[in-house]
Design an enzyme around this catalytic site. Structure first.
Site, PDB file in Angstrom:
ATOM      1  N   ARG A 111     -28.743 -19.885  36.524  1.00 37.09           N
ATOM      2  CA  ARG A 111     -29.848 -19.641  35.580  1.00 37.09           C
ATOM      3  C   ARG A 111     -29.441 -18.723  34.442  1.00 37.09           C
ATOM      4  O   ARG A 111     -30.048 -18.747  33.362  1.00 37.09           O
ATOM      5  CB  ARG A 111     -31.091 -19.119  36.317  1.00 37.09           C
ATOM      6  CG  ARG A 111     -31.871 -20.215  37.033  1.00 37.09           C
ATOM      7  CD  ARG A 111     -33.131 -19.671  37.678  1.00 37.09           C
ATOM      8  NE  ARG A 111     -32.848 -18.718  38.719  1.00 37.09           N
ATOM      9  CZ  ARG A 111     -32.558 -19.024  39.980  1.00 37.09           C
ATOM     10  NH1 ARG A 111     -32.558 -20.292  40.358  1.00 37.09           N
ATOM     11  NH2 ARG A 111     -32.293 -18.095  40.874  1.00 37.09           N
ATOM     12  N   GLU A 167     -27.133 -10.870  51.524  1.00 40.62           N
ATOM     13  CA  GLU A 167     -27.916 -10.447  52.686  1.00 40.62           C
ATOM     14  C   GLU A 167     -27.316 -11.045  53.963  1.00 40.62           C
ATOM     15  O   GLU A 167     -27.149 -10.365  54.969  1.00 40.62           O
ATOM     16  CB  GLU A 167     -29.353 -10.923  52.488  1.00 40.62           C
ATOM     17  CG  GLU A 167     -30.353 -10.034  53.175  1.00 40.62           C
ATOM     18  CD  GLU A 167     -31.764 -10.486  52.884  1.00 40.62           C
ATOM     19  OE1 GLU A 167     -31.965 -11.237  51.920  1.00 40.62           O
ATOM     20  OE2 GLU A 167     -32.640 -10.076  53.655  1.00 40.62           O
TER      21      GLU A 167
HETATM   22  P1  AMP Z   1     -28.476 -10.067  43.502  1.00 38.32           P
HETATM   23  O1  AMP Z   1     -27.002 -10.355  43.586  1.00 38.32           O
HETATM   24  O2  AMP Z   1     -29.082  -9.654  44.808  1.00 38.32           O
HETATM   25  O3  AMP Z   1     -28.808  -9.093  42.379  1.00 38.32           O
HETATM   26  O4  AMP Z   1     -29.207 -11.446  43.171  1.00 38.32           O
HETATM   27  C1  AMP Z   1     -29.231 -11.906  41.870  1.00 38.32           C
HETATM   28  C2  AMP Z   1     -29.094 -13.408  41.793  1.00 38.32           C
HETATM   29  O5  AMP Z   1     -29.859 -14.087  42.778  1.00 38.32           O
HETATM   30  C3  AMP Z   1     -29.588 -13.892  40.451  1.00 38.32           C
HETATM   31  O6  AMP Z   1     -28.639 -14.816  39.931  1.00 38.32           O
HETATM   32  C4  AMP Z   1     -30.934 -14.531  40.721  1.00 38.32           C
HETATM   33  O7  AMP Z   1     -31.032 -15.775  40.055  1.00 38.32           O
HETATM   34  C5  AMP Z   1     -30.998 -14.721  42.234  1.00 38.32           C
HETATM   35  N1  AMP Z   1     -32.188 -14.074  42.852  1.00 38.32           N
HETATM   36  C6  AMP Z   1     -32.160 -13.045  43.730  1.00 38.32           C
HETATM   37  N2  AMP Z   1     -33.378 -12.716  44.145  1.00 38.32           N
HETATM   38  C7  AMP Z   1     -34.236 -13.538  43.491  1.00 38.32           C
HETATM   39  C8  AMP Z   1     -35.682 -13.677  43.462  1.00 38.32           C
HETATM   40  N3  AMP Z   1     -36.484 -12.893  44.188  1.00 38.32           N
HETATM   41  N4  AMP Z   1     -36.211 -14.622  42.660  1.00 38.32           N
HETATM   42  C9  AMP Z   1     -35.400 -15.417  41.914  1.00 38.32           C
HETATM   43  N5  AMP Z   1     -34.060 -15.341  41.898  1.00 38.32           N
HETATM   44  C10 AMP Z   1     -33.465 -14.412  42.673  1.00 38.32           C
END
Ligand code: AMP
Length: 181
Positions: free
Chosen positions: A70, A107
Site C-alpha cells: 500500500r 507478531e
Molecule cells: P508494522 O510493521 O507493525 O508497523 O506494520 C505496518 C505494516 O502493516 C504497514 O505496511 C501496514 O500496511 C500494515 N498494517 C499493520 N497494522 C495494520 C492495521 N491495523 N490496519 C491496516 N494495516 C496495517
C-alpha cells in the site's frame, strides 16, 4: 476566502471519516484500517497525496521510497509531485536484480524486505512512505536498507499512525503522520 478554501480542502478529517475499521482482519485481535474508500474517491486520494507531499515542504527530494504494497499507492504520485524518482522496497523474492535484504520480527514469525542495490545513489535525499505505522518493524527494516545504500533520509511519512504501539520509537529518522489513532 482563499484561506477558508485552503482549510476545507486540506482537512485530514475528511480522510478520517472515510477510513473503515474492520475488526479481526486479517486475524483475530487486529482492527484493520481500511483505506479503500480514500483510494476510490479522487478528491480524497488527491488530498492524501497532497498532505503526504507537504511533509517534506521546502526540502529537495531525489527519491521517494514506498513500502510493498500500500505504500506504493502513495509513494509514486508523491514522487511525481516532487519531481523525484520512485523506489520500491519489496517483500522477499519479488525484485529481479541484486538486492540487499533486512529481516524483521512480526507478531507471529518473521518477514524480509528487499531493495535493489543500485536503487539509490549515496547522498541522495530520500523520503520514505507507507500507508500505516503500527509496531514500526516494517518501516525500521526499510530505514536500515535506505541507510545501507548511503542515502540521506529526510523524513518517514505515513498516512496513519497507531500511536499506542509506539512504532515511531523504532525509527531513527524524523517521522510525520497525517492521521493519528
Ligand atoms: P508494522 O510493521 O507493525 O508497523 O506494520 C505496518 C505494516 O502493516 C504497514 O505496511 C501496514 O500496511 C500494515 N498494517 C499493520 N497494522 C495494520 C492495521 N491495523 N490496519 C491496516 N494495516 C496495517
Amino acid at each position: 476566502m482563499g484561506g477558508i478554501r485552503f482549510y476545507i480542502l486540506h482537512m485530514p478529517e475528511r480522510l478520517i471519516s472515510a477510513i473503515r475499521d474492520i475488526p479481526d482482519f486479517p486475524k483475530k485481535g487486529i482492527l484493520f484500517k481500511d483505506i479503500s474508500p480514500i483510494l476510490s474517491d479522487p478528491s480524497l486520494l488527491q488530498l492524501a497525496i497532497d498532505l503526504l507531499t507537504d511533509t517534506v515542504k521546502d526540502k529537495q527530494i531525489d527519491k521517494v521510497v514506498g513500502i510493498d504494497a500500500r505504500g506504493f499507492i502513495f509513494a509514486a504520485p508523491v514522487a511525481l509531485k516532487l519531481k523525484a524518482g520512485f523506489i520500491p522496497v519489496r517483500k522477499e523474492g519479488k525484485l529481479p536484480w541484486k538486492t540487499f535484504n533486512e529481516a524483521y520480527t512480526l507478531e507471529y514469525g518473521k518477514n524480509t524486505v528487499e531493495i535493489h542495490q543500485d536503487a539509490i545513489t549515496p547522498g541522495d535525499n530520500v523520503l520514505l512512505i507507507d500507508d500505516l505505522l503500527a509496531t514500526g518493524g516494517t518501516a525500521c527494516a526499510a530505514v536500515k536498507l535506505i541507510n545501507k545504500l548511503g542515502a540521506n533520509l529526510i523524513n518517514v511519512s505515513f498516512l496513519i499512525e497507531l500511536d499506542e504501539l509506539k512504532g515511531r520509537n523504532k525509527i531513527d529518522a524524523p517521522v510525520t503522520s497525517i492521521i493519528h489513532y
